[in-house]
Design a protein around this motif. Structure first.
Motif, PDB file in Angstrom:
ATOM      1  N   PRO A 276      -9.364   7.524  15.856  1.00  0.00           N
ATOM      2  CA  PRO A 276      -9.575   6.305  16.644  1.00  0.00           C
ATOM      3  C   PRO A 276     -10.798   5.492  16.210  1.00  0.00           C
ATOM      4  N   ASP A 277     -11.786   6.165  15.625  1.00  0.00           N
ATOM      5  CA  ASP A 277     -12.953   5.422  15.138  1.00  0.00           C
ATOM      6  C   ASP A 277     -12.581   4.485  14.010  1.00  0.00           C
ATOM      7  N   ILE A 278     -11.625   4.909  13.163  1.00  0.00           N
ATOM      8  CA  ILE A 278     -11.153   4.055  12.063  1.00  0.00           C
ATOM      9  C   ILE A 278     -10.312   2.911  12.617  1.00  0.00           C
ATOM     10  N   GLN A 279      -9.481   3.190  13.619  1.00  0.00           N
ATOM     11  CA  GLN A 279      -8.702   2.128  14.272  1.00  0.00           C
ATOM     12  C   GLN A 279      -9.645   1.079  14.871  1.00  0.00           C
ATOM     13  N   ASP A 280     -10.711   1.538  15.517  1.00  0.00           N
ATOM     14  CA  ASP A 280     -11.679   0.609  16.110  1.00  0.00           C
ATOM     15  C   ASP A 280     -12.356  -0.241  15.036  1.00  0.00           C
TER      16      ASP A 280
ATOM     17  N   GLU B 213     -13.075  -5.569  12.324  1.00  0.00           N
ATOM     18  CA  GLU B 213     -13.045  -6.437  11.147  1.00  0.00           C
ATOM     19  C   GLU B 213     -12.033  -7.563  11.348  1.00  0.00           C
ATOM     20  N   ILE B 214     -10.864  -7.256  11.922  1.00  0.00           N
ATOM     21  CA  ILE B 214      -9.855  -8.281  12.193  1.00  0.00           C
ATOM     22  C   ILE B 214     -10.410  -9.319  13.172  1.00  0.00           C
ATOM     23  N   ASP B 215     -11.061  -8.856  14.230  1.00  0.00           N
ATOM     24  CA  ASP B 215     -11.632  -9.779  15.217  1.00  0.00           C
ATOM     25  C   ASP B 215     -12.669 -10.696  14.580  1.00  0.00           C
ATOM     26  N   ARG B 216     -13.477 -10.148  13.691  1.00  0.00           N
ATOM     27  CA  ARG B 216     -14.544 -10.914  13.060  1.00  0.00           C
ATOM     28  C   ARG B 216     -13.995 -11.961  12.093  1.00  0.00           C
TER      29      ARG B 216
ATOM     30  N   PHE C 260      -2.792  -4.950  19.770  1.00  0.00           N
ATOM     31  CA  PHE C 260      -2.681  -3.702  20.531  1.00  0.00           C
ATOM     32  C   PHE C 260      -3.631  -2.626  20.014  1.00  0.00           C
ATOM     33  N   SER C 261      -4.003  -1.729  20.922  1.00  0.00           N
ATOM     34  CA  SER C 261      -4.645  -0.470  20.551  1.00  0.00           C
ATOM     35  C   SER C 261      -3.630   0.635  20.813  1.00  0.00           C
ATOM     36  N   PHE C 262      -3.466   1.523  19.850  1.00  0.00           N
ATOM     37  CA  PHE C 262      -2.429   2.553  19.946  1.00  0.00           C
ATOM     38  C   PHE C 262      -3.050   3.915  20.239  1.00  0.00           C
ATOM     39  N   PHE C 263      -2.378   4.679  21.115  1.00  0.00           N
ATOM     40  CA  PHE C 263      -2.849   6.010  21.465  1.00  0.00           C
ATOM     41  C   PHE C 263      -1.669   6.833  21.967  1.00  0.00           C
ATOM     42  N   VAL C 264      -1.894   8.116  22.179  1.00  0.00           N
ATOM     43  CA  VAL C 264      -0.853   8.981  22.749  1.00  0.00           C
ATOM     44  C   VAL C 264      -1.360   9.520  24.084  1.00  0.00           C
TER      45      VAL C 264
END
Length: 497
Positions: free
Chosen positions: A326-330, A335-338, A465-469
């Motif tokens: 999840p740290d890599i997803q964040d 970077e996308i937001d910036r 989206f943020s993805f998780f299980v």
């Protein structure tokens, strides 16, 4: 009993013993290796090494053999002998340095039955037919948008459809595999048929289901058993029979599309691959370059199979590794937001400004390892590899897994590490050993499309989206290996950002 009648002085046990010894000698003479042939595991008479192989995870089995016998080794399944090459340097030697020698496909009993003497489609044809069909497919796909803004717009539109479907789940667990297949399948449909399908379309869903099953079966133990013992397997029940029934159903689906295209075809204004092929058929009447209606259906099916499963499977692996890290997803989302923000849709022009995201995508391709063994090749002439003699006609298998996890090429081969594709300043770096699309003359002709799809789909999804299980769920990275290596079925939750 004919042998018993010829040997009246022997009892039945002696006849059977004589027959067994005769078969052993015949098998030895037929399958004995020439001097300096690559070493390999013990092959039993008639069956070879088929009972000792691991067909569920063949890439792991072959990696163990490479550790024992070296980067060039041999194996026999039934009457089929093959040489396997392992590691970046040796695989590159075979498919790049000796590309001209290892460009053709070997005989395959399944393909022979599927194509029934036809040209062999895009991927299983050889010689001048293969060269001409590959050139035509490449130029046609470029004409209809490959590498152009028109195709980019189509992908972005499909990203919006996919986002809308995920939004309907309202954060509840759902299976992403079907949605990814729908979205990616529609891109190749637009290039080949000139149209997209609604995700609820029954025929579209059947086609995608059969494509997935067919690809798994083609890389399964059932396929290997058929190739090793075709005369026997042809008459036995089993899952291998679905290879032929699914293939024919898919051909019927595409043939129907061809009929509809012929009704309102304008040779001066082709709309898609099918139109362009039909026009080319008019220009090559009576030629032997594969421009026939049967081969059109087979080439179209090849494009669907290669253009759908590989990209959608890579996106599935992306979710697996991003959820497990999840740290890599964040970091990707930051970077996308910036660079893009959360409202403007991504474009390919954004890629140079998203080095970390680009590195993550490439690392997913590496560690996802979706085509572990690559397509089989055959030696056009006697040659040598790694100091061993490879006779003309020998089947060769480049093990792509061994390249993507080569300890001499990757700093942490068994770890998901985007740093493999970043320099000390955080800039994206290409790596020659990333042969996710193979290399040489048989390199994936759709790699440009796949790279565009992976970037636009993944950035578009992580932007929204943020993805998780759910708590307590652990995703597996083991995978299921068939024609491609896919994750075990899983559900995810998508939280709108």
């Amino acid at each position: 009993m004919w042998l018993y009648n010829l040997l009246p002085g022997f009892d039945i046990k002696e006849v059977l013993l004589f027959s067994f010894i005769f078969l052993l000698i015949a098998d030895f003479l037929k399958n004995r290796n020439p001097p300096n042939y690559p070493p390999g595991p013990l092959a039993l008479p008639l069956v070879g090494s088929i009972f000792s192989a691991d067909f569920k995870q063949p890439q792991i089995y072959f990696a163990k053999l490479a550790d024992i016998y070296g980067n060039v080794f041999s194996i026999r399944f039934g009457g089929e002998k093959m040489v396997l090459v392992s590691g970046y340097k040796m695989v590159k030697e075979a498919i790049v340095t000796q590309a001209e020698n290892f460009v053709d496909r070997p005989y395959n009993a399944i393909i022979d039955r599927l194509y029934s003497g036809n040209s062999g489609g895009l991927f299983m044809s050889n010689g001048e037919i293969w060269k001409r069909q590959r050139r035509f497919a490449l130029s046609t796909l470029r004409n209809f948008g490959l590498g152009k803004s028109t195709l980019e717009q189509s992908i972005c539109e499909e990203v919006r459809h996919l986002q809308e479907e995920i939004e309907k789940e309202r954060g509840k667990p759902f299976k992403p595999a079907g949605l990814f297949n729908n979205a990616v399948g529609n891109i190749i449909c637009q290039l080949v048929m000139g149209k997209r399908f609604e995700y609820s379309d029954h025929n579209f869903q059947i086609m995608l289901k059969y494509l997935s099953e067919l690809l798994w079966l083609e890389g399964s133990v059932w396929s290997m058993m058929y190739q090793s013992f075709p005369r026997v397997m042809k008459h036995l029940p089993g899952p291998h029979n679905k290879i032929f029934s699914h293939f024919n159903t898919l051909l019927d689906f595409i043939s129907q599309e061809v009929k509809w295209h012929k009704k309102d075809l304008d040779h001066n204004n082709p709309r898609d691959y099918i139109d362009a092929f039909l026009t080319e058929m008019e220009n090559h009447k009576g030629s032997e370059l594969g421009f026939t209606e049967n081969n059109l259906a087979m080439c179209s099916l090849d494009l669907f199979q290669a253009g759908t499963e590989t990209t959608s499977t890579t996106l599935l692996w992306a979710l697996v590794f991003l959820i497990k890290n999840p740290d890599i997803q964040d970091k990707v989302q930051a970077e996308i937001d910036r660079v893009i923000g959360q409202t403007r849709q991504p474009t390919m022009a954004d890629r140079p400004n998203l080095p970390y995201t680009d590195a993550v995508i490439h690392e997913i391709q590496r560690i996802g390892n979706i085509v572990p063994l690559n397509g089989f090749r055959t030696a056009a002439k006697d040659t040598t590899l790694g100091g061993y003699f490879i006779p003309k006609g020998t089947s060769l298998v480049p093990i792509l897994t061994s390249v993507l996890f080569d300890k001499t090429e990757w700093e942490t081969p068994d770890t998901f590490n985007p740093g493999h594709f970043l320099d000390a300043e955080g800039r994206f770096v290409k790596r020659e050993a990333l042969l996710a699309f193979s290399a040489g003359k048989r390199v994936c002709l759709g790699q440009g499309l796949a790279k565009m799809e992976l970037f636009l789909f993944l950035v578009g999804l992580l932007q929204k989206f943020s993805f998780f299980v759910p708590d307590g769920v652990e995703l597996s990275t083991e995978g299921i290996t068939g024609g491609t290596r896919v994750p075990h079925p899983f559900k995810v939750c998508a939280k709108a950002r």
